[in-house]
Each structure stands twice: as C-alpha cells, then as structure tokens.
Design an enzyme around this catalytic site. Structure first.
Site, short mmCIF file in Angstrom:
data_model
loop_
_atom_site.label_atom_id
_atom_site.label_comp_id
_atom_site.label_asym_id
_atom_site.label_seq_id
_atom_site.Cartn_x
_atom_site.Cartn_y
_atom_site.Cartn_z
N ARG A 166 -7.19 8.31 6.33
CA ARG A 166 -6.49 8.81 7.53
C ARG A 166 -5.00 8.56 7.39
O ARG A 166 -4.56 7.80 6.55
CB ARG A 166 -7.08 8.18 8.79
N HIS A 207 -0.70 -10.32 3.08
CA HIS A 207 0.58 -9.62 3.29
C HIS A 207 1.62 -10.11 2.29
O HIS A 207 2.39 -9.32 1.75
CB HIS A 207 1.07 -9.84 4.72
N LEU A 260 16.74 4.51 -7.92
CA LEU A 260 15.60 4.81 -7.04
C LEU A 260 15.92 4.46 -5.58
O LEU A 260 16.49 3.40 -5.30
CB LEU A 260 14.38 3.98 -7.48
N ARG A 319 -7.72 -7.58 4.25
CA ARG A 319 -9.07 -7.61 3.68
C ARG A 319 -9.09 -8.35 2.33
O ARG A 319 -10.02 -9.08 2.03
CB ARG A 319 -9.61 -6.18 3.51
N TRP A 320 -8.03 -8.13 1.57
CA TRP A 320 -7.90 -8.81 0.27
C TRP A 320 -7.96 -10.32 0.47
O TRP A 320 -8.65 -11.04 -0.26
CB TRP A 320 -6.59 -8.39 -0.38
N ASN A 336 -4.36 -5.37 2.77
CA ASN A 336 -3.84 -6.71 2.48
C ASN A 336 -4.64 -7.81 3.18
O ASN A 336 -4.99 -8.81 2.56
CB ASN A 336 -2.37 -6.80 2.89
N SER A 367 -2.86 7.63 10.08
CA SER A 367 -2.34 6.53 10.91
C SER A 367 -0.90 6.73 11.36
O SER A 367 -0.09 5.80 11.28
CB SER A 367 -2.49 5.19 10.18
N ASP A 423 -2.35 -0.32 2.34
CA ASP A 423 -3.43 -0.83 3.18
C ASP A 423 -4.35 -1.80 2.42
O ASP A 423 -4.46 -1.69 1.20
CB ASP A 423 -4.24 0.37 3.70
N GLU A 458 2.19 0.63 15.90
CA GLU A 458 0.89 0.14 16.38
C GLU A 458 0.64 -1.31 15.96
O GLU A 458 -0.23 -1.99 16.52
CB GLU A 458 -0.25 1.03 15.86
C1 V07 Z 1 5.79 -6.07 4.61
C2 V07 Z 1 4.36 -6.46 2.57
C3 V07 Z 1 3.75 -5.28 1.88
C4 V07 Z 1 2.35 -5.01 2.28
C5 V07 Z 1 2.19 -4.33 3.61
C6 V07 Z 1 2.59 -5.03 4.87
C7 V07 Z 1 3.30 -6.31 4.75
C8 V07 Z 1 8.45 -5.51 2.42
C9 V07 Z 1 9.11 -5.41 3.61
C10 V07 Z 1 10.51 -5.09 3.80
C11 V07 Z 1 10.93 -4.36 4.91
C12 V07 Z 1 12.27 -4.03 5.09
C13 V07 Z 1 13.20 -4.40 4.14
C14 V07 Z 1 12.80 -5.13 3.04
C15 V07 Z 1 11.47 -5.46 2.87
C16 V07 Z 1 8.13 -5.64 4.57
C17 V07 Z 1 7.11 -5.88 6.60
C18 V07 Z 1 5.88 -6.09 5.99
C19 V07 Z 1 7.19 -5.91 8.07
F1 V07 Z 1 14.48 -4.08 4.29
N1 V07 Z 1 7.17 -5.77 2.60
N2 V07 Z 1 6.94 -5.86 3.92
N3 V07 Z 1 8.22 -5.65 5.91
N4 V07 Z 1 4.55 -6.28 3.99
#
Ligand code: V07
Length: 253
Positions: free
Chosen positions: A207, A50, A144, A37-38, A35, A209, A33, A80
C-alpha cells in the site's frame, strides 16, 4: 513536452520500438517499512529497529548513486506517525540529530545534498535544528539529492497546493485557466524534483500509506519482502533490474 514533464526518462515513448526502460531510474522513492518488526523478531524494543534502519540509509544512497540515480526520497516520518506511543515518537524525532552526527559526514564527503519535504514547523525545536543543519551543510553539494519526507502526508500536500493556488487566484495573480498539471506540480512540496520513476516499499506491505500521491501517478512499484534493516545493495540491484525490464506507457499503448 508533456511526456518530458511527466518524467525525465520519457524519451522511451519517442522510440516506438523500445520494449523496456533500459535506463536507470532518475528518482527512487522508498517507504522504509519493517523496522519495528525487525526489532520485535530479535526480542528488542521497536526503537532499536529504527536506529538500525537509519544505518542502512547511507549504504543504499551511495549504492543508488553508483547506479547513476540522481534523487532518492525516503519516507522518514509521516503525518500519521504522531499516533504512535509517545516514547517511540520522541525517539524517532531524535534520529535526525543522530543522523547529522553519525551518518552525514560520510554523505557530505561524497557530495550528497540533503533536502526536506514536509511540515517541519510542527516538529520539536531540536529536530528542526538538526534538519536545518543537515540541509545547510550540504546545500552546495551537487551530487545525489537525498530528500527526506519528514512530517509528510500526501493528501495534506495536495490540500496545501490547492490553498496556495487559490490564494493566487483570489489575488488575481492567476486565473483558473492557468491551473494545469505543470502549475499544480510546482505548488507541491516536491516542486524542484522530478517525479519518482520507481517506488520501493519494504516489509511486504502492498500500500501507499499517503506517500507522494500525485507524484507516483506513473511510477513503477516494487515491493520487497525483506524488512528495511535487512535491505541490502543486492535488493536495490534487484529492484532496479525489475524496473529496467518493465515497459512504461504513461497511459499510452
Ligand atoms: C528516521 C530511520 C530510517 C528508518 C525509518 C524510520 C526511522 C533518517 C532521518 C533523517 C531525517 C531528516 C534529516 C536527516 C535524517 C530520519 C526520522 C526517522 C524521523 F534531515 N532516518 N530517520 N528521521 N528513521
């Protein structure tokens, strides 16, 4: 047996003198959480946050692995999140492609296995394709497990499990007597993963969420005041230290 099922680290229950975990968490779940705001704090559009948040993932995953963690689950997109402005949603759903191209090669080299948990069928085709590629490319890796919660919601997951179990009861494959903790877990989207030992949420929000409602029943929670793009290896060390210093009781004394 029941303790073992609840958590792989539950051996601490059997040694009565154990005061703390002293073990590394096997599974860490993270709500990334802060991003938007940053970015706002820096006078940038939310989406810049993001993108920055995505860059943090490989660093933290590798560091978790160095600690001996086996599973990291990340809340990437919740059910959401569709309520956000369309431009932001579109940007977010392009991130798996960017991740595949920019971040995945490093992770793949380090034997990381990518998995997905969520209703992916509702996502745009380009997102589904990127996700499928990331999963397929790393499916033979046995390091991992990096599990992304994508279009995921905890209540929906529970409802889906109830539907699947009910259908089996209707077909006569199960009776209601078969429904227990173990059977229920096996019908959740996280069926092949142990429950998280530790939940970390960044940015100071306290929270859940709608994240892993069933699986987090006995987990330790750690809330970090730092925004996700600023989360460092040192912050992860701190969270793991605090986890180790706590004594888990699983409802016992
Ligand atoms: C998202 C980057 C991290 C900060 C929080 C929200 C934004 C990696 C993925 C991802 C998802 C599936 C996958 C590989 C990478 C991702 C979304 C948003 C929607 F197979 N970061 N990231 N997907 N954020």
């Amino acid at each position: 047996m029941f303790e073992r099922f609840i958590n792989q680290n539950a051996w601490t229950l059997k040694t009565e003198e154990a005061e703390t975990n002293a073990t590394t968490p096997s599974h860490i779940a993270i709500i990334m959480d802060g991003n938007g705001r940053w970015a706002k704090n820096k006078g940038l559009p939310r989406v810049a946050g993001h993108r920055e948040g995505m860059k943090v993932i490989h660093k933290i995953a590798e560091h978790a692995k160095a600690h001996g963690v086996g599973y990291v689950t990340l809340y990437a997109f919740s059910t959401e999140n569709w309520k956000r402005p369309k431009g932001e949603v579109d940007f977010l759903l392009r991130l798996p492609e960017r991740f595949l191209n920019v971040e995945l090669p490093k992770l793949h080299e380090n034997n990381v296995q990518v998995r997905i948990m969520g209703t992916t069928e509702e996502l745009p085709k380009h997102t589904i394709q990127a996700v499928r590629k990331a999963v397929e490319k790393t499916s033979q890796n046995d390091g991992l497990v990096l599990n992304f919660a994508l279009n995921y919601g905890g209540r929906f997951e529970i409802i889906e499990a109830v539907r699947k179990i009910s259908a089996k009861v209707e077909k006569g494959e199960l009776t209601t007597d078969h429904i227990n903790d173990y059977l229920f877990s096996e019908h959740l989207m996280s069926h092949s993963l142990p429950d998280p030992d530790l939940l970390i949420r960044t940015s100071g929000e306290i929270r859940l969420s709608n994240f892993m409602l069933w699986q987090l029943a006995y987990s330790e929670f750690y809330f970090a005041d730092v925004l996700w793009p600023d989360f460092t290896k040192g912050h992860l060390d701190e969270a793991i230290e605090v986890y180790k210093s706590r004594k888990r009781r699983y409802g016992g004394v």
